[in-house]
Design a protein around this motif. Structure first.
Motif, short mmCIF file in Angstrom:
data_model
loop_
_atom_site.label_atom_id
_atom_site.label_comp_id
_atom_site.label_asym_id
_atom_site.label_seq_id
_atom_site.Cartn_x
_atom_site.Cartn_y
_atom_site.Cartn_z
N THR A 246 3.69 8.52 13.22
CA THR A 246 4.31 7.49 12.40
C THR A 246 3.23 6.72 11.65
N LEU A 247 3.46 6.49 10.37
CA LEU A 247 2.65 5.55 9.58
C LEU A 247 3.56 4.39 9.20
N SER A 248 3.12 3.16 9.43
CA SER A 248 4.00 2.02 9.20
C SER A 248 3.28 0.87 8.53
N ALA A 249 4.09 -0.09 8.06
CA ALA A 249 3.67 -1.45 7.68
C ALA A 249 2.88 -1.54 6.38
N TYR A 250 3.11 -0.62 5.45
CA TYR A 250 2.48 -0.73 4.13
C TYR A 250 3.41 -1.48 3.19
N ASP A 251 2.92 -2.57 2.62
CA ASP A 251 3.66 -3.33 1.63
C ASP A 251 2.93 -3.20 0.30
N PRO A 252 3.47 -2.43 -0.64
CA PRO A 252 2.76 -2.19 -1.90
C PRO A 252 2.55 -3.45 -2.74
N ALA A 253 3.26 -4.53 -2.43
CA ALA A 253 3.04 -5.78 -3.16
C ALA A 253 1.64 -6.32 -2.94
N PHE A 254 0.98 -5.90 -1.85
CA PHE A 254 -0.37 -6.36 -1.54
C PHE A 254 -1.42 -5.31 -1.87
N ASP A 255 -1.02 -4.32 -2.65
CA ASP A 255 -1.92 -3.24 -3.04
C ASP A 255 -1.72 -2.95 -4.53
N PRO A 256 -2.05 -3.93 -5.39
CA PRO A 256 -1.73 -3.80 -6.81
C PRO A 256 -2.44 -2.63 -7.49
N GLN A 257 -3.56 -2.18 -6.96
CA GLN A 257 -4.28 -1.07 -7.56
C GLN A 257 -3.86 0.30 -7.00
N GLY A 258 -2.94 0.29 -6.04
CA GLY A 258 -2.49 1.55 -5.47
C GLY A 258 -3.56 2.28 -4.68
N ASP A 259 -4.37 1.52 -3.94
CA ASP A 259 -5.47 2.13 -3.18
C ASP A 259 -5.02 2.78 -1.88
N VAL A 260 -3.90 2.31 -1.32
CA VAL A 260 -3.51 2.76 0.01
C VAL A 260 -2.99 4.20 0.03
N PRO A 262 -3.70 7.07 -1.51
CA PRO A 262 -4.71 8.13 -1.34
C PRO A 262 -5.39 8.10 0.03
N VAL A 263 -5.60 6.90 0.56
CA VAL A 263 -6.20 6.79 1.89
C VAL A 263 -5.26 7.40 2.93
N ALA A 264 -3.97 7.08 2.83
CA ALA A 264 -2.99 7.63 3.77
C ALA A 264 -2.92 9.15 3.65
N GLY A 265 -2.99 9.66 2.43
CA GLY A 265 -2.96 11.10 2.23
C GLY A 265 -4.16 11.78 2.85
N HIS A 266 -5.33 11.20 2.67
CA HIS A 266 -6.55 11.76 3.25
C HIS A 266 -6.49 11.72 4.77
#
Length: 278
Positions: A246-260, A262-266
């Motif tokens: 399980t991957l949880s707790a990502y809120d894209p409102a706090f990631d305006p550059q969309g950095d998360v 690619p990290v999750a994919g890797h």
């Protein structure tokens, strides 16, 4: 590897709001493409709206768990490894039930081991691991198909650096294994010594150091960087019988550059590669 990527886009009973926007943001950020390029056969499904028209944190949260449990069970029947993308950590209760997991490794900056008696905020998601371990919400947890509480002695809590006082006292009285990220792989071996044969891997992305990558509003200083986290989960995957993630707790409102994303994919592609080498 055949994968089932299951989206549970809920935050405190609300569909596609707050953290509930995270699963779809991971998908649109290229997660499926990364997994496909790595050679995986990926089936993606959103559980959709559950629990009726009136969102209620407790009732809807456990309805999400029931649906996830059914989806995970069906994925395993189809020979697919389940990857659950969830807004809330409570959803992991459903993944554990669907996998019939008998042990759990919980990466999280929070303990999530409050109960209604210890919680000063009444936040259901802060009781997620406690629910997995059978410490609270037992009657409603047992409405989840396949749910069986995990023995606390077969639980490894990693990098929980933000604990409430009463939560800490409760945790100190339990045989839960605790580790920093750096020592997690070594500690994971003790789960097998305690009888673990089917282990669920829960990764709350806010375990990552927010000075390197911020995933939501609740982050506190410390924690591993993405590369360290990846190395540790891969080491665990090469040594443990991991039955789902399980991957949880990502809120894209706090990631305006969309950095998360690619990290999750890797992180996932490396983890799955480690599993395939077993």
């Amino acid at each position: 590897m055949k994968l089932a990527v299951i989206l549970a886009p809920y935050d405190s009973g609300h569909y596609q709001s707050g953290f509930g926007l995270g699963p779809e943001a991971l998908i649109t950020g290229g997660l499926v493409e990364a997994l496909t390029l790595a050679g995986h056969d990926v089936d993606v499904a959103d559980i959709g709206k559950v629990g009726g028209d009136q969102p209620r944190e407790i009732a809807t949260g456990f309805a999400v768990c029931r649906e996830v449990a059914a989806r995970v069970d069906a994925a395993l029947e189809d020979g697919r490894f389940p990857v659950v993308l969830s807004g809330n950590c409570l959803t992991t209760v459903g993944a554990v039930a669907g996998e019939q997991a008998d042990s759990i490794i919980w990466f999280d900056q929070h303990g999530d081991i409050n109960t209604p008696e210890t919680s000063v905020h009444g936040f259901l998601d802060g009781m997620a691991l406690a629910t997995v371990l059978g410490l609270c919400w037992e009657p409603i947890a047992h409405t989840i198909p396949g749910f069986r509480e995990v023995d606390p002695a077969r639980c490894l809590l990693v990098d929980a650096r933000d604990l409430d006082d009463d939560e800490r006292k409760l945790l100190d009285g339990l045989p839960v294994l605790r580790a920093s990220c750096a020592s997690a792989a070594e500690q994971a071996g003790r789960l097998q010594a305690a009888g673990a044969v089917r282990t669920h891997l829960h990764i709350d992305l806010d375990v990552i150091d927010p000075d390197i990558l911020q995933v939501n509003r609740y982050t506190t200083p410390g924690g591993p960087g993405p590369e360290e986290l990846g190395r540790i989960v891969c080491a665990i995957a090469r040594s443990m019988p991991i039955t789902g993630v399980t991957l949880s707790a990502y809120d894209p409102a706090f990631d305006p550059q969309g950095d998360v994303p690619p990290v999750a994919g890797h992180l996932l592609t490396d983890l799955l590669a480690a599993l395939e080498r077993i």
